[in-house]
Motif scaffolding. Structure first.
Motif, PDB file in Angstrom:
ATOM      1  N   GLU A  27      -4.248   4.765   3.236  1.00  0.00           N
ATOM      2  CA  GLU A  27      -5.387   5.071   2.385  1.00  0.00           C
ATOM      3  C   GLU A  27      -5.051   4.920   0.901  1.00  0.00           C
ATOM      4  OE1 GLU A  27      -3.966   9.142   4.018  1.00  0.00           O
ATOM      5  OE2 GLU A  27      -3.775   7.011   4.501  1.00  0.00           O
ATOM      6  N   THR A  28      -3.795   5.217   0.526  1.00  0.00           N
ATOM      7  CA  THR A  28      -3.367   4.990  -0.848  1.00  0.00           C
ATOM      8  C   THR A  28      -3.260   3.496  -1.129  1.00  0.00           C
ATOM      9  OG1 THR A  28      -2.118   7.057  -0.848  1.00  0.00           O
ATOM     10  CG2 THR A  28      -1.574   5.467  -2.557  1.00  0.00           C
ATOM     11  N   ARG A  29      -2.696   2.769  -0.201  1.00  0.00           N
ATOM     12  CA  ARG A  29      -2.563   1.317  -0.381  1.00  0.00           C
ATOM     13  C   ARG A  29      -3.924   0.652  -0.495  1.00  0.00           C
ATOM     14  NH1 ARG A  29      -2.284  -2.803   3.522  1.00  0.00           N
ATOM     15  NH2 ARG A  29      -1.746  -1.383   5.209  1.00  0.00           N
ATOM     16  N   TYR A  30      -4.897   1.157   0.248  1.00  0.00           N
ATOM     17  CA  TYR A  30      -6.227   0.560   0.196  1.00  0.00           C
ATOM     18  C   TYR A  30      -6.824   0.695  -1.201  1.00  0.00           C
ATOM     19  CZ  TYR A  30     -10.567  -1.135   2.146  1.00  0.00           C
ATOM     20  OH  TYR A  30     -11.669  -1.901   2.429  1.00  0.00           O
ATOM     21  N   SER A  31      -6.661   1.863  -1.814  1.00  0.00           N
ATOM     22  CA  SER A  31      -7.107   2.063  -3.192  1.00  0.00           C
ATOM     23  C   SER A  31      -6.272   1.232  -4.160  1.00  0.00           C
ATOM     24  CB  SER A  31      -7.015   3.540  -3.575  1.00  0.00           C
ATOM     25  OG  SER A  31      -7.848   4.331  -2.753  1.00  0.00           O
ATOM     26  N   TYR A  32      -4.975   1.235  -3.940  1.00  0.00           N
ATOM     27  CA  TYR A  32      -4.039   0.510  -4.805  1.00  0.00           C
ATOM     28  C   TYR A  32      -4.379  -0.981  -4.866  1.00  0.00           C
ATOM     29  CZ  TYR A  32       0.501  -1.543  -6.167  1.00  0.00           C
ATOM     30  OH  TYR A  32       1.507  -2.273  -6.765  1.00  0.00           O
ATOM     31  N   ASP A  33      -4.604  -1.593  -3.710  1.00  0.00           N
ATOM     32  CA  ASP A  33      -4.908  -3.029  -3.670  1.00  0.00           C
ATOM     33  C   ASP A  33      -6.180  -3.349  -4.444  1.00  0.00           C
ATOM     34  OD1 ASP A  33      -2.668  -3.535  -2.161  1.00  0.00           O
ATOM     35  OD2 ASP A  33      -3.730  -3.707  -0.253  1.00  0.00           O
ATOM     36  N   PHE A  34      -7.178  -2.490  -4.335  1.00  0.00           N
ATOM     37  CA  PHE A  34      -8.429  -2.685  -5.077  1.00  0.00           C
ATOM     38  C   PHE A  34      -8.209  -2.541  -6.576  1.00  0.00           C
ATOM     39  CE2 PHE A  34     -12.005  -0.036  -6.875  1.00  0.00           C
ATOM     40  CZ  PHE A  34     -12.807  -1.115  -7.228  1.00  0.00           C
ATOM     41  N   VAL A  35      -7.593  -1.446  -6.979  1.00  0.00           N
ATOM     42  CA  VAL A  35      -7.407  -1.178  -8.405  1.00  0.00           C
ATOM     43  C   VAL A  35      -6.553  -2.256  -9.075  1.00  0.00           C
ATOM     44  CG1 VAL A  35      -6.283   0.416 -10.026  1.00  0.00           C
ATOM     45  CG2 VAL A  35      -7.767   1.307  -8.210  1.00  0.00           C
ATOM     46  N   LYS A  36      -5.498  -2.679  -8.403  1.00  0.00           N
ATOM     47  CA  LYS A  36      -4.584  -3.659  -8.990  1.00  0.00           C
ATOM     48  C   LYS A  36      -5.262  -4.992  -9.290  1.00  0.00           C
ATOM     49  CE  LYS A  36      -0.447  -4.017  -9.167  1.00  0.00           C
ATOM     50  NZ  LYS A  36       0.540  -4.023 -10.268  1.00  0.00           N
ATOM     51  N   ARG A  37      -6.281  -5.337  -8.556  1.00  0.00           N
ATOM     52  CA  ARG A  37      -6.999  -6.583  -8.792  1.00  0.00           C
ATOM     53  C   ARG A  37      -7.620  -6.626 -10.178  1.00  0.00           C
ATOM     54  NH1 ARG A  37     -11.063  -6.123  -4.203  1.00  0.00           N
ATOM     55  NH2 ARG A  37     -12.236  -7.583  -5.510  1.00  0.00           N
ATOM     56  N   PHE A  38      -7.876  -5.459 -10.764  1.00  0.00           N
ATOM     57  CA  PHE A  38      -8.619  -5.408 -12.015  1.00  0.00           C
ATOM     58  C   PHE A  38      -7.833  -4.774 -13.160  1.00  0.00           C
ATOM     59  CE2 PHE A  38     -11.684  -5.474  -8.548  1.00  0.00           C
ATOM     60  CZ  PHE A  38     -12.477  -6.556  -8.922  1.00  0.00           C
ATOM     61  N   LEU A  39      -6.541  -4.548 -12.957  1.00  0.00           N
ATOM     62  CA  LEU A  39      -5.701  -4.000 -14.015  1.00  0.00           C
ATOM     63  C   LEU A  39      -4.970  -5.115 -14.751  1.00  0.00           C
ATOM     64  CD1 LEU A  39      -4.044  -0.863 -12.354  1.00  0.00           C
ATOM     65  CD2 LEU A  39      -5.974  -0.932 -13.949  1.00  0.00           C
ATOM     66  N   PRO A  40      -4.601  -4.879 -16.025  1.00  0.00           N
ATOM     67  CA  PRO A  40      -3.773  -5.863 -16.731  1.00  0.00           C
ATOM     68  C   PRO A  40      -2.487  -6.106 -15.950  1.00  0.00           C
ATOM     69  CG  PRO A  40      -4.568  -4.150 -18.239  1.00  0.00           C
ATOM     70  CD  PRO A  40      -4.908  -3.700 -16.852  1.00  0.00           C
ATOM     71  N   PRO A  41      -2.071  -7.349 -15.763  1.00  0.00           N
ATOM     72  CA  PRO A  41      -0.906  -7.632 -14.925  1.00  0.00           C
ATOM     73  C   PRO A  41       0.419  -7.171 -15.520  1.00  0.00           C
ATOM     74  CG  PRO A  41      -1.670  -9.635 -15.996  1.00  0.00           C
ATOM     75  CD  PRO A  41      -2.693  -8.581 -16.292  1.00  0.00           C
ATOM     76  N   LYS A  42       0.475  -6.991 -16.847  1.00  0.00           N
ATOM     77  CA  LYS A  42       1.740  -6.663 -17.490  1.00  0.00           C
ATOM     78  C   LYS A  42       1.727  -5.274 -18.115  1.00  0.00           C
ATOM     79  CE  LYS A  42       2.907 -11.490 -18.422  1.00  0.00           C
ATOM     80  NZ  LYS A  42       3.288 -12.489 -19.453  1.00  0.00           N
ATOM     81  N   GLY A  43       1.193  -4.337 -17.401  1.00  0.00           N
ATOM     82  CA  GLY A  43       1.215  -2.962 -17.889  1.00  0.00           C
ATOM     83  C   GLY A  43       0.000  -2.643 -18.734  1.00  0.00           C
ATOM     84  N   GLY A  44      -0.095  -1.407 -19.134  1.00  0.00           N
ATOM     85  CA  GLY A  44      -1.221  -0.917 -19.909  1.00  0.00           C
ATOM     86  C   GLY A  44      -1.317   0.577 -19.741  1.00  0.00           C
TER      87      GLY A  44
END
Length: 261
Positions: A27-44
């Protein structure tokens, strides 16, 4: 085939039993995969509102993001801090932590009041190219057909011995003959609908990306004891949800929004 006859595939080697992140609960990975698609790739800099025990925040912190996580529950904050998260006891929108590249509402926005002020405050907390990422659900979209499938799926898991007896929500769904009434009784009456959340985001932002997503698997996650099969069960359940929602057999429950200028 009746809704109740569909089975979850957990055969060895199936897609449902292969986990990409073995150390992250499904369930954490499911959220993680979604959120990561829309986050800056190099931190923030990220603010998570409604962080719970901090599982997602800890994963993002390990990825190199500067994460501030808030929750109104003391025990949740203590758990998040034990994971190394900069977690703070606070309520939204009464929190000021500066500017962020992303503000995450992880299954929390539906019960934060007032909704318009909460979304507006999040928008003001964003950097120039920041975005609001919302993971939520449309609890009011549920119908009897979908709940018949959900009830049957719960029964199937219960029969295998993979589901712990005693979960209050699941027991109410199983015990009631009128499952739709039971569903509404189990949800607070002042929750914001997904349509209301969407409208507030549309009011402020030029672009809002919207997705339906599986969500019913989250109701059984807490009732499955830790084992080497747990994540495979949840993944298979979510995949079944997605397939059946896509072909119209059930009503999708999860809603995701990404709002950006």
């Amino acid at each position: 085939m009746n809704l109740g006859e569909r089975q979850i595939n957990l055969e060895p080697g199936s897609a449902s039993s292969e986990l990409k992140y073995p150390r992250m609960q499904f369930e954490t990975r499911y959220s993680y995969d979604f959120v990561k698609r829309f986050l800056p790739p190099k931190g923030g800099r990220i603010l998570e509102i409604g962080c719970g025990a901090g599982e997602l925040a800890a994963c993002l912190f390990k990825d190199g993001y500067e994460v501030v996580a808030i929750d109104s529950d003391c025990d949740s904050i203590a758990a998040a801090q034990s994971r190394g998260v900069d977690a703070r006891l606070a309520t939204w929108p009464d929190f000021n932590g500066g500017q962020f590249d992303a503000v995450l509402f992880t299954r929390s926005l539906h019960h934060i009041h007032p909704l318009d002020e909460s979304v507006a405050r999040a928008a003001k907390s964003l950097t120039e190219r920041g975005r609001i990422i919302v993971e939520d659900f449309a609890y009011d979209s549920v119908d009897e057909k979908t709940l018949r499938w959900f009830r049957s799926a719960i029964r199937s898991l219960e029969a295998t011995g993979l589901l712990m007896v005693g979960d209050e929500f699941l027991e109410k769904i199983l015990a009631k003959t009128e499952t739709l009434n039971a569903w509404h009784q189990c949800h607070e009456h002042d929750l914001h609908t997904a349509a209301e959340i969407d409208a507030q985001l549309e009011r402020i932002f030029d672009r809002v990306i919207k997705e339906d997503s599986p969500y019913y698997f989250r109701y059984i996650a807490g009732a499955i004891p830790p084992s080497d099969k747990r994540d495979a069960i949840l993944q298979a359940f979510a995949e079944q949800e997605q397939t059946m929602a896509a072909n119209g057999s059930i009503a999708p429950l999860g809603r995701r929004f990404v709002a950006m200028r």
